[in-house]
Write a protein that holds these residues in place. Structure first.
Motif, PDB file in Angstrom:
ATOM      1  N   SER A 296     -21.418  13.000   4.613  1.00 36.17           N
ATOM      2  CA  SER A 296     -21.143  11.753   5.338  1.00 36.17           C
ATOM      3  C   SER A 296     -19.750  11.224   5.057  1.00 36.17           C
ATOM      4  CB  SER A 296     -22.188  10.703   4.972  1.00 36.17           C
ATOM      5  OG  SER A 296     -22.152  10.428   3.581  1.00 36.17           O
ATOM      6  N   GLY A 297     -19.316  11.313   3.787  1.00 35.70           N
ATOM      7  CA  GLY A 297     -18.021  10.754   3.435  1.00 35.70           C
ATOM      8  C   GLY A 297     -16.868  11.711   3.563  1.00 35.70           C
ATOM      9  N   GLY A 298     -17.160  13.025   3.628  1.00 32.65           N
ATOM     10  CA  GLY A 298     -16.089  14.006   3.707  1.00 32.65           C
ATOM     11  C   GLY A 298     -16.087  14.791   4.999  1.00 32.65           C
ATOM     12  N   GLN A 299     -17.178  15.541   5.240  1.00 29.31           N
ATOM     13  CA  GLN A 299     -17.193  16.434   6.389  1.00 29.31           C
ATOM     14  C   GLN A 299     -17.167  15.674   7.712  1.00 29.31           C
ATOM     15  OE1 GLN A 299     -16.800  19.622   6.521  1.00 29.31           O
ATOM     16  NE2 GLN A 299     -17.085  19.759   8.731  1.00 29.31           N
ATOM     17  N   ALA A 361     -13.519   5.726   6.803  1.00 39.19           N
ATOM     18  CA  ALA A 361     -12.710   5.751   5.582  1.00 39.19           C
ATOM     19  C   ALA A 361     -13.276   4.753   4.575  1.00 39.19           C
ATOM     20  CB  ALA A 361     -11.262   5.417   5.909  1.00 39.19           C
ATOM     21  N   ASP A 362     -13.567   5.237   3.360  1.00 39.63           N
ATOM     22  CA  ASP A 362     -14.247   4.390   2.377  1.00 39.63           C
ATOM     23  C   ASP A 362     -13.353   3.968   1.218  1.00 39.63           C
ATOM     24  OD1 ASP A 362     -13.957   6.871   1.314  1.00 39.63           O
ATOM     25  OD2 ASP A 362     -16.088   7.204   0.881  1.00 39.63           O
ATOM     26  N   ASP A 363     -12.054   4.221   1.293  1.00 37.81           N
ATOM     27  CA  ASP A 363     -11.140   3.749   0.257  1.00 37.81           C
ATOM     28  C   ASP A 363      -9.763   3.526   0.866  1.00 37.81           C
ATOM     29  OD1 ASP A 363     -10.266   6.321   0.676  1.00 37.81           O
ATOM     30  OD2 ASP A 363     -10.654   7.030  -1.348  1.00 37.81           O
ATOM     31  N   SER A 364      -8.909   2.856   0.120  1.00 36.61           N
ATOM     32  CA  SER A 364      -7.586   2.521   0.642  1.00 36.61           C
ATOM     33  C   SER A 364      -6.735   3.756   0.866  1.00 36.61           C
ATOM     34  CB  SER A 364      -6.873   1.569  -0.326  1.00 36.61           C
ATOM     35  OG  SER A 364      -6.751   2.163  -1.620  1.00 36.61           O
ATOM     36  N   SER A 365      -6.912   4.780   0.028  1.00 31.24           N
ATOM     37  CA  SER A 365      -6.131   6.009   0.186  1.00 31.24           C
ATOM     38  C   SER A 365      -6.490   6.728   1.481  1.00 31.24           C
ATOM     39  CB  SER A 365      -6.371   6.941  -1.004  1.00 31.24           C
ATOM     40  OG  SER A 365      -5.945   6.337  -2.205  1.00 31.24           O
ATOM     41  N   GLY A 366      -7.713   6.566   1.933  1.00 33.43           N
ATOM     42  CA  GLY A 366      -8.112   7.177   3.192  1.00 33.43           C
ATOM     43  C   GLY A 366      -7.751   6.342   4.396  1.00 33.43           C
ATOM     44  N   ARG A 367      -7.790   5.023   4.239  1.00 34.29           N
ATOM     45  CA  ARG A 367      -7.474   4.147   5.381  1.00 34.29           C
ATOM     46  C   ARG A 367      -5.981   4.077   5.667  1.00 34.29           C
ATOM     47  NH1 ARG A 367     -11.816   1.182   3.160  1.00 34.29           N
ATOM     48  NH2 ARG A 367     -10.399   0.061   1.762  1.00 34.29           N
ATOM     49  N   ARG A 368      -5.145   4.175   4.623  1.00 38.94           N
ATOM     50  CA  ARG A 368      -3.710   3.983   4.819  1.00 38.94           C
ATOM     51  C   ARG A 368      -3.115   4.971   5.828  1.00 38.94           C
ATOM     52  NH1 ARG A 368      -2.289   5.002   0.077  1.00 38.94           N
ATOM     53  NH2 ARG A 368      -2.815   2.950  -0.733  1.00 38.94           N
ATOM     54  N   ALA A 427      -4.226  12.305   6.140  1.00 43.75           N
ATOM     55  CA  ALA A 427      -5.615  11.831   6.108  1.00 43.75           C
ATOM     56  C   ALA A 427      -6.588  12.994   5.967  1.00 43.75           C
ATOM     57  CB  ALA A 427      -5.922  11.033   7.376  1.00 43.75           C
ATOM     58  N   VAL A 428      -6.327  14.098   6.653  1.00 36.92           N
ATOM     59  CA  VAL A 428      -7.191  15.277   6.550  1.00 36.92           C
ATOM     60  C   VAL A 428      -7.185  15.825   5.129  1.00 36.92           C
ATOM     61  CG1 VAL A 428      -7.414  17.691   7.251  1.00 36.92           C
ATOM     62  CG2 VAL A 428      -7.092  15.926   8.980  1.00 36.92           C
ATOM     63  N   ALA A 429      -5.993  15.891   4.512  1.00 35.82           N
ATOM     64  CA  ALA A 429      -5.906  16.389   3.138  1.00 35.82           C
ATOM     65  C   ALA A 429      -6.686  15.507   2.175  1.00 35.82           C
ATOM     66  CB  ALA A 429      -4.440  16.469   2.720  1.00 35.82           C
ATOM     67  N   HIS A 430      -6.624  14.201   2.374  1.00 37.05           N
ATOM     68  CA  HIS A 430      -7.364  13.282   1.505  1.00 37.05           C
ATOM     69  C   HIS A 430      -8.869  13.476   1.656  1.00 37.05           C
ATOM     70  CE1 HIS A 430      -8.576   9.613  -0.558  1.00 37.05           C
ATOM     71  NE2 HIS A 430      -9.310   9.299   0.495  1.00 37.05           N
ATOM     72  N   THR A 436     -14.517  18.026  -1.370  1.00 36.50           N
ATOM     73  CA  THR A 436     -14.628  19.024  -2.428  1.00 36.50           C
ATOM     74  C   THR A 436     -15.176  18.410  -3.709  1.00 36.50           C
ATOM     75  OG1 THR A 436     -12.767  20.249  -1.479  1.00 36.50           O
ATOM     76  CG2 THR A 436     -13.351  20.741  -3.753  1.00 36.50           C
ATOM     77  N   GLN A 437     -14.697  17.227  -4.077  1.00 39.38           N
ATOM     78  CA  GLN A 437     -15.187  16.572  -5.286  1.00 39.38           C
ATOM     79  C   GLN A 437     -16.673  16.257  -5.189  1.00 39.38           C
ATOM     80  OE1 GLN A 437     -12.694  13.152  -5.880  1.00 39.38           O
ATOM     81  NE2 GLN A 437     -10.948  14.342  -6.623  1.00 39.38           N
ATOM     82  N   ALA A 438     -17.093  15.699  -4.057  1.00 40.25           N
ATOM     83  CA  ALA A 438     -18.500  15.325  -3.904  1.00 40.25           C
ATOM     84  C   ALA A 438     -19.400  16.560  -3.875  1.00 40.25           C
ATOM     85  CB  ALA A 438     -18.686  14.503  -2.639  1.00 40.25           C
ATOM     86  N   ALA A 439     -18.983  17.597  -3.162  1.00 39.72           N
ATOM     87  CA  ALA A 439     -19.803  18.803  -3.062  1.00 39.72           C
ATOM     88  C   ALA A 439     -19.914  19.509  -4.407  1.00 39.72           C
ATOM     89  CB  ALA A 439     -19.226  19.742  -2.009  1.00 39.72           C
ATOM     90  N   ARG A 440     -18.821  19.574  -5.143  1.00 45.42           N
ATOM     91  CA  ARG A 440     -18.877  20.199  -6.463  1.00 45.42           C
ATOM     92  C   ARG A 440     -19.722  19.380  -7.429  1.00 45.42           C
ATOM     93  NH1 ARG A 440     -12.583  22.308  -7.233  1.00 45.42           N
ATOM     94  NH2 ARG A 440     -12.793  24.153  -5.865  1.00 45.42           N
TER      95      ARG A 440
END
Length: 476
Positions: A296-299, A361-368, A427-430, A436-440
């Motif tokens: 939900s948050g990544g893919q 987007a659930d954080d500022s790094s993703g929204r920016r 944004a795609v890289a973020h 990757t972090q959530a899945a791992r």
């Protein structure tokens, strides 16, 4: 006695106790001996022995011990089997199906970007900028590399294989058309525009749809791996509850017959089964949570951003082709310019995609970066409108630098497109990192569970047998 009648009377005469004569009929032939019993099956003998053993307390204890050990081992076996399947599916999500889905999206972007770069270079004419040419060549090389990687990692006989074969066959034809358009354009011949439009048609009707189907097939496999990894191990849970119930019943039976509160072996077996069941429940819950967050948050964010980036690339190609065709290709209404209509359509899809990406987007790094893309799109629209107005007035020479830019037109619509594309790439890289972090994390929650379940099941079964053996020793 008349002739033809036969009277047979066989009697024996002996003195009777009272002095008279006793008459008895003669004995017949002897009866045959009874038939021997048929051979008994091993199953029948086993049932008979079990029934005989159940009549004594030592026999019943042996049966109980065997059943308890079998249940604990069955629980451990089912836990190992089901958890192994979920670990494999989670590993596929992290290391196989999601990378292939991401590669398919990158392949689509590379093809769309190559088409955009080729039209931008064509507009520049004989003075095609080197960086534009290098961008086109880099896109084609990247698409070829991704095709080879997909062919090496895709299952044979699937839908993906068909799309890969089609892309491998049609991509050289597309590049050949681009080279013909480029060479003809350098000679100043108007036929170059026709070659470029035909190449764009091949891209939009053959290559990009095939890349889209490949992306959908790989994403479908990714979602299947998600579902497999997140499915609850129902068999292991049921057998675990059954084993725990049987162990508790055995201890209660032991207490009622001996007044001993604890049997150390049975307590150890119960603890081992409880630890496995608790570990299984907590581990699978955390794995489901991590994989759900990754999806939900990544893919989902990645899919929206990829679609938005593709829409921006297609809009840019339509903007360039509007200048190249110069009204030669009409839309279905036979009055509007086909490529200008496609530009408007793609920009609407881009707006919608960016709005959804901002919501996800659930954080500022993703929204920016998404907000930067939104601002870039607004600027792009204004510059495109100005260039389109200039072109509609018939001033092609002034409209051209407003679209592709030059030393006097730094604020071209092409510069705005570059801002949007760079922001979306960021944004795609973020989101890829977030996925990757959530899945791992979800995969890590299952770490050690397979080995631990097997070891604890063996320990639990042995402890149950030892506990029952301790009771049996009291009868010797």
């Amino acid at each position: 006695m008349t002739e033809g009648e036969v009277t047979v009377a066989i009697t024996s005469r002996a003195p009777a106790p009272g002095g008279g004569v006793s008459t008895t009929p003669a004995a017949g032939p002897p009866a045959p001996p009874p038939a021997p019993p048929g051979p008994r099956t091993a199953w029948a003998e086993g049932v008979e022995r079990l029934r005989a053993a159940a009549t004594t307390e030592p026999g019943r204890l042996r049966i109980i011990g065997a059943v308890l050990a079998a249940l604990v081992l069955l629980f451990g076996t089912s836990a190992v089997w089901e958890v192994s399947d979920r670990v494999t599916a989670a590993e596929d999500v992290v290391g196989h199906s999601q990378p292939l889905s991401a590669d398919a999206a990158s392949l689509y972007r590379s093809l769309a970007d190559a088409d955009t770069a080729s039209s931008s270079g064509f507009l520049a004419g004989a003075q095609e900028p080197r960086e534009v040419r290098e961008r086109y060549e880099k896109d084609i090389a990247n698409a070829s590399r991704l095709l080879v990687n997909a062919a090496a990692n895709t299952d044979a006989g699937g839908d993906s294989r068909k799309e890969i074969a089609l892309l491998g066959q049609q991509l050289p034809r597309y590049t050949g058309l681009i080279e013909q358009a480029r060479a003809t354009n350098r000679q100043g011949l108007p036929l170059g525009g026709a070659y470029l439009r035909y190449a764009n048609e091949q891209m939009s009707t053959v290559l990009l749809p095939a890349a889209q189907r490949l992306y959908e097939a790989e994403t479908g496999r990714l979602y299947k791996d998600y579902d497999d990894a997140r499915s609850w191990p129902a068999v292991a849970t049921l057998t675990g509850l059954l084993a725990l119930g049987a162990l508790v019943w055995a201890q209660r039976r032991n207490y009622r017959r001996t007044n001993r509160v604890f049997n150390h072996g049975l307590v150890a077996a119960t603890a081992a089964a409880a630890v496995v069941l608790l570990w299984l429940t907590v581990g699978q819950t955390l794995a489901r949570s991590g994989l759900s967050e990754a999806r939900s948050g990544g893919q989902e964010s990645l899919k929206v951003l990829n679609d938005a980036r593709i829409a921006s690339l297609q809009a840019r190609a339509g903007e360039n082709l509007t200048l190249i065709a110069r009204g030669a290709v009409l839309a279905e209404d036979k009055t509007s310019d086909k490529y200008d209509v496609e530009f408007t359509k793609n920009m609407k899809e881009l707006d919608s995609g960016l709005a959804t990406a901002l919501r996800l987007a659930d954080d500022s790094s993703g929204r920016r970066p998404v907000q930067q893309a939104v601002d870039g799109v607004a600027q792009w629209k204004r510059r495109h409108a100005a260039a389109r107005e200039t072109d509609m007035r018939g001033d092609y020479e002034l409209a051209l630098p407003q679209v592709i830019g030059d030393k006097d037109h730094k604020d071209s619509s092409g510069a705005s497109f570059d801002t949007v594309d760079a922001s979306l790439e960021q944004a795609v890289a973020h989101e890829q990192e977030q996925f990757t972090q959530a899945a791992r994390g979800g995969l890590g929650a299952l770490g050690g569970l397979v080995t631990g379940s097997a070891a604890l099941a063996v320990i639990g079964a042995a402890a149950a047998l030892l506990g029952i053996g301790r009771r049996l020793s009291e009868y010797r």
